[in-house]
Each structure stands twice: as C-alpha cells, then as structure tokens.
Design a protein around this motif. Structure first.
Motif, PDB file in Angstrom:
ATOM      1  N   VAL A   1      67.615  38.337  -8.491  1.00  0.00           N
ATOM      2  CA  VAL A   1      68.229  37.013  -8.538  1.00  0.00           C
ATOM      3  C   VAL A   1      67.155  35.941  -8.679  1.00  0.00           C
ATOM      4  CG1 VAL A   1      69.541  35.309  -7.205  1.00  0.00           C
ATOM      5  CG2 VAL A   1      70.303  37.686  -7.282  1.00  0.00           C
ATOM      6  N   ALA A   2      66.058  36.103  -7.948  1.00  0.00           N
ATOM      7  CA  ALA A   2      64.984  35.115  -8.011  1.00  0.00           C
ATOM      8  C   ALA A   2      64.356  35.063  -9.405  1.00  0.00           C
ATOM      9  CB  ALA A   2      63.920  35.426  -6.961  1.00  0.00           C
ATOM     10  N   GLU A   3      64.215  36.217 -10.043  1.00  0.00           N
ATOM     11  CA  GLU A   3      63.658  36.252 -11.405  1.00  0.00           C
ATOM     12  C   GLU A   3      64.583  35.543 -12.385  1.00  0.00           C
ATOM     13  OE1 GLU A   3      62.997  40.365 -12.210  1.00  0.00           O
ATOM     14  OE2 GLU A   3      61.157  40.467 -11.002  1.00  0.00           O
ATOM     15  N   GLN A   4      65.884  35.792 -12.260  1.00  0.00           N
ATOM     16  CA  GLN A   4      66.845  35.096 -13.118  1.00  0.00           C
ATOM     17  C   GLN A   4      66.783  33.585 -12.893  1.00  0.00           C
ATOM     18  OE1 GLN A   4      68.725  36.062 -15.530  1.00  0.00           O
ATOM     19  NE2 GLN A   4      68.944  38.280 -15.364  1.00  0.00           N
ATOM     20  N   SER A   5      66.651  33.201 -11.626  1.00  0.00           N
ATOM     21  CA  SER A   5      66.580  31.780 -11.291  1.00  0.00           C
ATOM     22  C   SER A   5      65.328  31.143 -11.878  1.00  0.00           C
ATOM     23  CB  SER A   5      66.600  31.619  -9.758  1.00  0.00           C
ATOM     24  OG  SER A   5      66.446  30.265  -9.388  1.00  0.00           O
ATOM     25  N   ALA A   6      64.197  31.863 -11.808  1.00  0.00           N
ATOM     26  CA  ALA A   6      62.958  31.336 -12.377  1.00  0.00           C
ATOM     27  C   ALA A   6      63.057  31.203 -13.889  1.00  0.00           C
ATOM     28  CB  ALA A   6      61.788  32.253 -11.997  1.00  0.00           C
ATOM     29  N   ALA A   7      63.640  32.215 -14.532  1.00  0.00           N
ATOM     30  CA  ALA A   7      63.817  32.152 -15.983  1.00  0.00           C
ATOM     31  C   ALA A   7      64.696  30.973 -16.368  1.00  0.00           C
ATOM     32  CB  ALA A   7      64.425  33.454 -16.494  1.00  0.00           C
ATOM     33  N   GLN A   8      65.769  30.767 -15.593  1.00  0.00           N
ATOM     34  CA  GLN A   8      66.662  29.652 -15.884  1.00  0.00           C
ATOM     35  C   GLN A   8      65.961  28.318 -15.687  1.00  0.00           C
ATOM     36  OE1 GLN A   8      69.961  29.913 -17.105  1.00  0.00           O
ATOM     37  NE2 GLN A   8      69.300  27.833 -17.543  1.00  0.00           N
TER      38      GLN A   8
ATOM     39  N   PRO B   1      53.909  27.528 -15.033  1.00  0.00           N
ATOM     40  CA  PRO B   1      54.897  28.454 -14.461  1.00  0.00           C
ATOM     41  C   PRO B   1      56.111  27.716 -13.901  1.00  0.00           C
ATOM     42  CG  PRO B   1      52.682  29.025 -13.732  1.00  0.00           C
ATOM     43  CD  PRO B   1      52.579  27.692 -14.410  1.00  0.00           C
ATOM     44  N   ALA B   2      57.234  28.398 -13.893  1.00  0.00           N
ATOM     45  CA  ALA B   2      58.467  27.864 -13.303  1.00  0.00           C
ATOM     46  C   ALA B   2      58.884  28.783 -12.175  1.00  0.00           C
ATOM     47  CB  ALA B   2      59.565  27.754 -14.349  1.00  0.00           C
ATOM     48  N   GLU B   3      59.446  28.207 -11.115  1.00  0.00           N
ATOM     49  CA  GLU B   3      59.776  28.980  -9.921  1.00  0.00           C
ATOM     50  C   GLU B   3      61.278  29.004  -9.670  1.00  0.00           C
ATOM     51  OE1 GLU B   3      57.420  29.408  -5.863  1.00  0.00           O
ATOM     52  OE2 GLU B   3      58.698  27.621  -5.814  1.00  0.00           O
ATOM     53  N   GLY B   4      61.732  30.106  -9.128  1.00  0.00           N
ATOM     54  CA  GLY B   4      63.124  30.242  -8.730  1.00  0.00           C
ATOM     55  C   GLY B   4      63.216  31.038  -7.449  1.00  0.00           C
TER      56      GLY B   4
ATOM     57  N   ALA C   1      68.578  39.334   5.760  1.00  0.00           N
ATOM     58  CA  ALA C   1      68.925  38.205   4.885  1.00  0.00           C
ATOM     59  C   ALA C   1      67.648  37.577   4.314  1.00  0.00           C
ATOM     60  CB  ALA C   1      69.747  37.169   5.637  1.00  0.00           C
ATOM     61  N   PRO C   2      66.923  38.336   3.506  1.00  0.00           N
ATOM     62  CA  PRO C   2      65.657  37.815   2.979  1.00  0.00           C
ATOM     63  C   PRO C   2      65.889  36.776   1.887  1.00  0.00           C
ATOM     64  CG  PRO C   2      66.141  39.917   1.971  1.00  0.00           C
ATOM     65  CD  PRO C   2      67.212  39.695   3.013  1.00  0.00           C
ATOM     66  N   PHE C   3      64.859  35.978   1.636  1.00  0.00           N
ATOM     67  CA  PHE C   3      64.890  35.010   0.532  1.00  0.00           C
ATOM     68  C   PHE C   3      63.562  35.110  -0.202  1.00  0.00           C
ATOM     69  CE2 PHE C   3      64.346  30.925  -1.561  1.00  0.00           C
ATOM     70  CZ  PHE C   3      65.592  30.756  -2.147  1.00  0.00           C
ATOM     71  N   PHE C   4      63.657  35.388  -1.501  1.00  0.00           N
ATOM     72  CA  PHE C   4      62.475  35.587  -2.317  1.00  0.00           C
ATOM     73  C   PHE C   4      62.240  34.383  -3.220  1.00  0.00           C
ATOM     74  CE2 PHE C   4      64.266  39.702  -1.335  1.00  0.00           C
ATOM     75  CZ  PHE C   4      63.168  40.479  -0.982  1.00  0.00           C
ATOM     76  N   LYS C   5      60.977  34.059  -3.418  1.00  0.00           N
ATOM     77  CA  LYS C   5      60.593  33.071  -4.426  1.00  0.00           C
ATOM     78  C   LYS C   5      59.734  33.770  -5.475  1.00  0.00           C
ATOM     79  CE  LYS C   5      60.844  28.705  -1.901  1.00  0.00           C
ATOM     80  NZ  LYS C   5      60.100  27.474  -1.478  1.00  0.00           N
ATOM     81  N   VAL C   6      60.084  33.538  -6.724  1.00  0.00           N
ATOM     82  CA  VAL C   6      59.401  34.181  -7.845  1.00  0.00           C
ATOM     83  C   VAL C   6      59.043  33.119  -8.867  1.00  0.00           C
ATOM     84  CG1 VAL C   6      59.728  35.752  -9.803  1.00  0.00           C
ATOM     85  CG2 VAL C   6      60.514  36.422  -7.528  1.00  0.00           C
ATOM     86  N   GLU C   7      57.891  33.266  -9.492  1.00  0.00           N
ATOM     87  CA  GLU C   7      57.556  32.376 -10.595  1.00  0.00           C
ATOM     88  C   GLU C   7      57.421  33.179 -11.870  1.00  0.00           C
ATOM     89  OE1 GLU C   7      53.957  30.278  -9.767  1.00  0.00           O
ATOM     90  OE2 GLU C   7      52.644  31.953 -10.322  1.00  0.00           O
TER      91      GLU C   7
END
Length: 233
Positions: free
Chosen positions: A213-220, A203-206, A189-195
């Motif tokens: 999913v993390a990339e989509q979250s950062a873009a959003q 930069p924006a982070e998600g 059950a990993p959790f990634f953070k991406v900017e």
C-alpha cells in the motif's frame, strides 16, 4: 446584485444541487482573495470548513460502500477522491468558472480555469452548503458530486505503480526503485513509509498499513506531483 445576477446564481445552485437560503454564503464561496478587500471576505475560511466536511462525508461513504476493504485501502481511496485535482473536476462540472469573483489581474491570467482555484472553490461551496443547510444538505451535495467517482477509481488506484513504470520506460529511464524509510506502530497495526526514486527527480513518499500500500501511495504521490495522467483517468 441585480435580478439577472440572482437568476444566474439559481443556475449554479441547480448544478450544485442546493438552493441557498442565505445566498450571500454562495457569493462568499465564489470570491477569490484577489477579488475581495480583505482575506476574511474571500472564500478561504469557507474552504477550510468545506475541506473538513468533504473529508468526513467521503470517509463515511467509503466506509459504507467498501465494507471488505482495509483501513489502508480506504485511506488511499479517500486521498484520491478529496485531492485538489478531483475537487477541481467537480467545480468544472458545476460550471463555477463564470461565477468566480476575481481581481482584474487574476482574471486576465486565466484564473477562471486554474485548477488550484477551482479546487478551492469546490471546497468553499461545500462549506457554504454546510452552513446554509446543515450536515444533511452537505452530505447530499457531496454524495451526488463524488459518489460516481468512488465506483470508477479502483483500477486507477491499483495501477499507480504500473503507470509510473510505463511512464519511466517511455522516457528510457531506469525502473523506479522503492525503499522503506520508516516503520511505526505496534506489530498488529504497523504503518510503513516508502519513497519512490526515479532517476533525475526528487523522491516522492507515501505511507500505508503494508509495504504494498505504501509503494502504491508513493507512486501516486509522484504522479500527482509531476502532473502525470494515469491510464483510465
């Protein structure tokens, strides 16, 4: 409040979908700090409550509506549905603006159309409904106000990276770059953070359960922060 004021509030109640037993709660939810004599008399405490009620109800509805989606996908939908801009749109549909209780300065600077205030009052009204009618009444209001958005948001959520890339290209900026900043949690059950990095911008982070999913979250997050409208919104 005179009879005309009560009649006007009946129209707002009809729009929200809840007739208040204690109409003072609705009046409280409509009172901005600039229009009150003390912060505790403004909508802020009701907003605090309504934000939590909204999150729980929408999470429950998403769980029911999308049984095949992962936790990460549900989290993205939840974040999009309960963000301040979405709440402001609901408040606009309810017609909250004319009923706001604002100080003269706030009213003169366009407070009735400010999306931050509209979003706050949407949450405050949900909190007021919860106190007045209980969990079932609040769920009914949230289901009616946010239910249709659940069915139309999917393509918009998936298009966050594409929308950001097209926005950057239209301004002759380099293609946005995504880089992982952290990975946590167990292997199952990993959790990634991406900017996401766009030339000339902070930069924006998600985050999410996968890099995608993390990339989509950062873009959003970037689109939201910069006030960029996506295709289909």
């Amino acid at each position: 409040m005179g009879s005309s004021g009560r009649k006007d509030l009946e129209a707002l109640e009809a729009s929200v979908g809840h007739g208040f037993v204690n109409r003072g709660l609705l009046e409280h939810a409509l009172t901005h700090v600039s229009g009150s004599t003390a912060r505790t008399e403004s909508y802020e405490r009701l907003e605090f409550l309504g934000d939590r009620v909204l999150g729980v109800v929408v999470a429950h509805l998403l769980y029911e509506t999308f049984p095949a989606e992962s936790e990460g996908e549900l989290s993205r939908r939840l974040a999009d549905l309960v963000r301040k801009e979405s709440c402001a749109e609901v408040a606009e549909r309810w017609g909250v603006g004319p009923f706001m209780r604002l100080g003269d300065g706030e009213a003169q600077t366009g407070g009735r159309k400010k999306r931050a205030i509209l979003g706050d009052m949407c949450e405050a009204i949900i909190g007021a409904v919860y106190l007045d009618g209980g969990a079932a009444a609040a769920e009914a209001v949230v289901r009616e106000a946010f239910g249709a958005r659940m069915q139309t948001q999917g393509r918009r959520l998936r298009d966050a990276k594409t929308s950001l890339q097209e926005w950057a290209q239209a301004r002759r900026l380099p293609t946005p770059c995504y880089r992982m900043t952290s990975r946590s949690g167990p292997d199952h059950a990993p959790f990634f953070k991406v900017e996401v990095v766009v030339e000339g911008f902070v930069p924006a982070e998600g985050g999410g359960a996968s890099k995608r999913v993390a990339e989509q979250s950062a873009a959003q997050a970037f689109l939201d922060r910069e006030g960029i409208e996506r295709e289909g919104t």
